[in-house]
Design a protein around this motif. Structure first.
Motif, short mmCIF file in Angstrom:
data_model
loop_
_atom_site.label_atom_id
_atom_site.label_comp_id
_atom_site.label_asym_id
_atom_site.label_seq_id
_atom_site.Cartn_x
_atom_site.Cartn_y
_atom_site.Cartn_z
N ASP A 102 13.14 5.36 7.88
CA ASP A 102 11.83 5.01 8.46
C ASP A 102 10.83 4.66 7.38
OD1 ASP A 102 12.88 5.51 10.95
OD2 ASP A 102 12.05 7.55 11.11
N LEU A 103 10.90 5.35 6.26
CA LEU A 103 9.98 5.07 5.16
C LEU A 103 10.27 3.70 4.55
CD1 LEU A 103 7.68 6.14 3.42
CD2 LEU A 103 9.40 7.13 1.89
N GLU A 104 11.54 3.34 4.44
CA GLU A 104 11.88 2.02 3.91
C GLU A 104 11.35 0.91 4.83
OE1 GLU A 104 16.09 2.13 3.55
OE2 GLU A 104 16.09 3.34 1.70
N LEU A 105 11.52 1.09 6.14
CA LEU A 105 11.00 0.10 7.08
C LEU A 105 9.47 0.03 7.02
CD1 LEU A 105 13.27 0.84 10.19
CD2 LEU A 105 13.39 -1.14 8.65
N ALA A 106 8.85 1.19 6.87
CA ALA A 106 7.40 1.23 6.78
C ALA A 106 6.91 0.53 5.52
CB ALA A 106 6.91 2.68 6.80
N GLU A 107 7.66 0.65 4.44
CA GLU A 107 7.28 -0.03 3.20
C GLU A 107 7.38 -1.55 3.34
OE1 GLU A 107 8.28 0.20 -1.60
OE2 GLU A 107 9.56 1.21 -0.13
N ILE A 108 8.42 -2.01 4.03
CA ILE A 108 8.55 -3.45 4.27
C ILE A 108 7.39 -3.96 5.13
CG2 ILE A 108 9.96 -5.22 5.40
CD1 ILE A 108 12.43 -3.54 4.64
N ALA A 109 7.09 -3.22 6.19
CA ALA A 109 5.98 -3.61 7.07
C ALA A 109 4.66 -3.60 6.31
CB ALA A 109 5.91 -2.66 8.27
N PHE A 110 4.48 -2.63 5.42
CA PHE A 110 3.24 -2.56 4.64
C PHE A 110 3.12 -3.74 3.69
CE2 PHE A 110 0.98 -1.08 0.81
CZ PHE A 110 -0.26 -0.83 1.38
N ASN A 111 4.21 -4.09 3.03
CA ASN A 111 4.19 -5.25 2.12
C ASN A 111 3.91 -6.55 2.89
OD1 ASN A 111 4.73 -3.64 -0.11
ND2 ASN A 111 6.94 -3.85 0.09
N ASP A 112 4.51 -6.69 4.08
CA ASP A 112 4.23 -7.87 4.91
C ASP A 112 2.76 -7.91 5.29
OD1 ASP A 112 6.88 -8.56 4.75
OD2 ASP A 112 7.41 -7.78 6.73
N ALA A 113 2.21 -6.76 5.62
CA ALA A 113 0.80 -6.70 6.00
C ALA A 113 -0.10 -7.05 4.82
CB ALA A 113 0.47 -5.30 6.53
N GLU A 114 0.27 -6.62 3.62
CA GLU A 114 -0.52 -6.96 2.43
C GLU A 114 -0.50 -8.46 2.16
OE1 GLU A 114 -2.29 -4.79 -0.09
OE2 GLU A 114 -2.43 -3.99 1.94
N PHE A 115 0.68 -9.08 2.32
CA PHE A 115 0.78 -10.53 2.13
C PHE A 115 -0.05 -11.26 3.18
CE2 PHE A 115 2.84 -14.60 3.11
CZ PHE A 115 2.77 -15.21 1.87
N ALA A 116 0.05 -10.80 4.44
CA ALA A 116 -0.73 -11.43 5.51
C ALA A 116 -2.23 -11.26 5.26
CB ALA A 116 -0.35 -10.81 6.86
N TYR A 117 -2.60 -10.15 4.67
CA TYR A 117 -4.03 -9.92 4.39
C TYR A 117 -4.52 -10.89 3.31
CZ TYR A 117 -8.32 -7.52 3.05
OH TYR A 117 -9.62 -7.23 2.78
N GLU A 118 -3.71 -11.12 2.29
CA GLU A 118 -4.09 -12.10 1.26
C GLU A 118 -4.22 -13.49 1.86
OE1 GLU A 118 -1.14 -11.77 -1.73
OE2 GLU A 118 -1.74 -9.74 -2.38
#
Length: 435
Positions: A102-118
């Motif tokens: 779950d933490l690995e999936l959460a990290e992927i989702a967080f990185n995607d969200a950071e890219f989308a934010y940029e």
């Protein structure tokens, strides 16, 4: 086992006390019929309690359910750091494996969200630039109309009217010249009529064009240009409003996105922290004693252990917050007692007496009533604490054992009570004499 000394009465003294006298009053006698104890002795039930105890729980936050793999027997002596409870690890390891995924999936989702934010921030810049450009174009169009176009349209209308007037003058002058010329030359009458007719028509056309130009010029100056100015002003106003709204929307969207980003980041960091805590709890699946003492199963309430034997054993399911053991130190001890409201009326702090352990009736321990609770902790149940005036380290008394506590009033209370009883007796004798 040592016993605490007490004064033995001689046979003669006992015989003397047993002889009734005619001069003694029934209320003044310190001994009740058939009882060897003074009347005012109060007997209460108590429990030997350790002054220093430590409740043991798993205290986990991420692990809610546990299975006991091994647990020390009730009453086992332990030292500080001794292992006292062991838990099964299979379910915990499975929980850690799932949490890691779950933490690995959460990290992927967080990185995607950071890219989308940029990407969102870059798009915001472009949208802001477009809004500023649209407002600048509207301002420029308004300034062009006010400073240049309006004046040019007025001058153009006036110039058009002037040209129409000039055309009429030219046509009229040409007609006049032709008429004068034809009166002097020898042209045929038919040719004169054709040329004059053309000139006359040109004059009429010029007059009509002048009429149209006058109307158009008047409309341009009085209607078209004022309307155009209002349109330009409205266009500029709408552009300003659109820019203000776009600016507000961009800021609002950025603030919301920033809040969502911080929340998502906080959630991800919390998930990371919980995973680390879960790993730490996995390493703490063996509980140890924080101090030296006796390991009692379960909770100890007011010095009492549970009425039922412990059910904690291998394969028992327990919760993380459940009190599994209480480490009690054998020394020092005190006595915790529960008295009724009727008994409370006979007690006061400072009373001394003797405690007799039910397990060792030959051992008498001197005690003092230290405190009495101000309010009941349950219906008709008041807690009081009795301090032990002698060391019990050489006895077999351990925390949780029950006892009988016999308390006698202090000397001051006896004196006060005897004076009260004597006064009541004198009053009774006086009343009897009067009768």
């Amino acid at each position: 086992m040592p016993t605490f000394p007490f004064r033995r009465l001689s046979a003669l003294a006992l015989l003397f006390l047993a002889i009734p006298t005619a001069f003694s009053d029934e209320n003044d006698s310190p001994v009740a019929d058939g009882d060897s104890k003074p009347k005012n002795v109060v007997t209460i039930d108590g429990v030997f309690e350790s002054k220093k105890t430590h409740e043991i729980t798993a205290g986990f936050e991420q692990i809610s359910s546990l299975t006991i793999k091994r647990i020390l027997d009730h009453g086992t002596p332990v030292k500080k750091g001794t292992s006292i409870v062991w838990f099964e690890t299979k379910e915990i390891d499975e929980q850690i494996t799932k949490a890691e995924r779950d933490l690995e999936l959460a990290e992927i989702a967080f990185n995607d969200a950071e890219f989308a934010y940029e990407q969102f921030l870059e798009q915001q810049k472009l949208d802001r630039q477009a809004a500023e450009l649209a407002r600048a174009e509207a301002r420029q169009a308004y300034d062009n109309f006010v400073n240049v176009d309006r004046e040019q349209q007025i001058r153009s209308a006036e110039k058009q009217l002037e040209r129409s007037k000039q055309s009429l003058e030219y046509a009229q002058e040409e007609l006049n010249q032709l008429q004068q010329m034809y009166e002097e030359d020898d042209l045929t009458e038919e040719s004169e009529e054709i040329v004059l007719k053309r000139a006359q028509r040109a004059v009429e056309s010029a007059e009509f064009n002048l009429e149209i130009a006058e109307v158009r010029t008047q409309r341009t100056i009085e209607q078209t240009i004022p309307v155009k100015q209002k349109q330009e002003e409205a266009t500029l106003a709408r552009a300003e409003l659109a820019y203000a709204k776009k600016k507000h929307d961009l800021k609002s969207a950025r603030d919301k996105r920033e809040i969502e980003r911080r929340k998502q980041k906080a959630d991800f960091e919390k998930q990371q922290a919980e995973f680390k805590k879960l790993q730490a709890e996995r390493r703490a699946l063996v509980l140890t004693s924080p101090t030296e003492g006796l390991a009692y199963h379960g909770r100890i309430t007011r010095g009492k252990i549970s009425d039922k034997p412990s059910t904690l054993r291998k394969d028992s399911k327990v919760s993380a917050s459940q009190i599994l053991m209480t480490i009690v130190q054998p020394q020092p001890l005190r006595i915790v007692a529960t008295v009724t409201e009727q008994q409370r009326a006979q007690l006061q702090t400072g009373m001394k007496g003797t405690a007799i352990a039910n397990a060792f009736p030959d051992q008498k321990v001197p005690v003092t009533l230290r405190s009495i609770a101000a309010v009941p902790y349950a219906n008709n149940k008041i807690e009081c604490v009795v301090t032990i005036q002698a060391k019990t380290g050489d006895t077999d008394i351990v925390p949780g054992m029950t006892c009988k506590v016999e308390l006698e009033p202090t000397k001051g209370d006896d004196s006060k009570k005897s004076k009260t009883e004597k006064s009541q007796t004198e009053k009774g004798n006086k009343k009897a004499g009067k009768k």
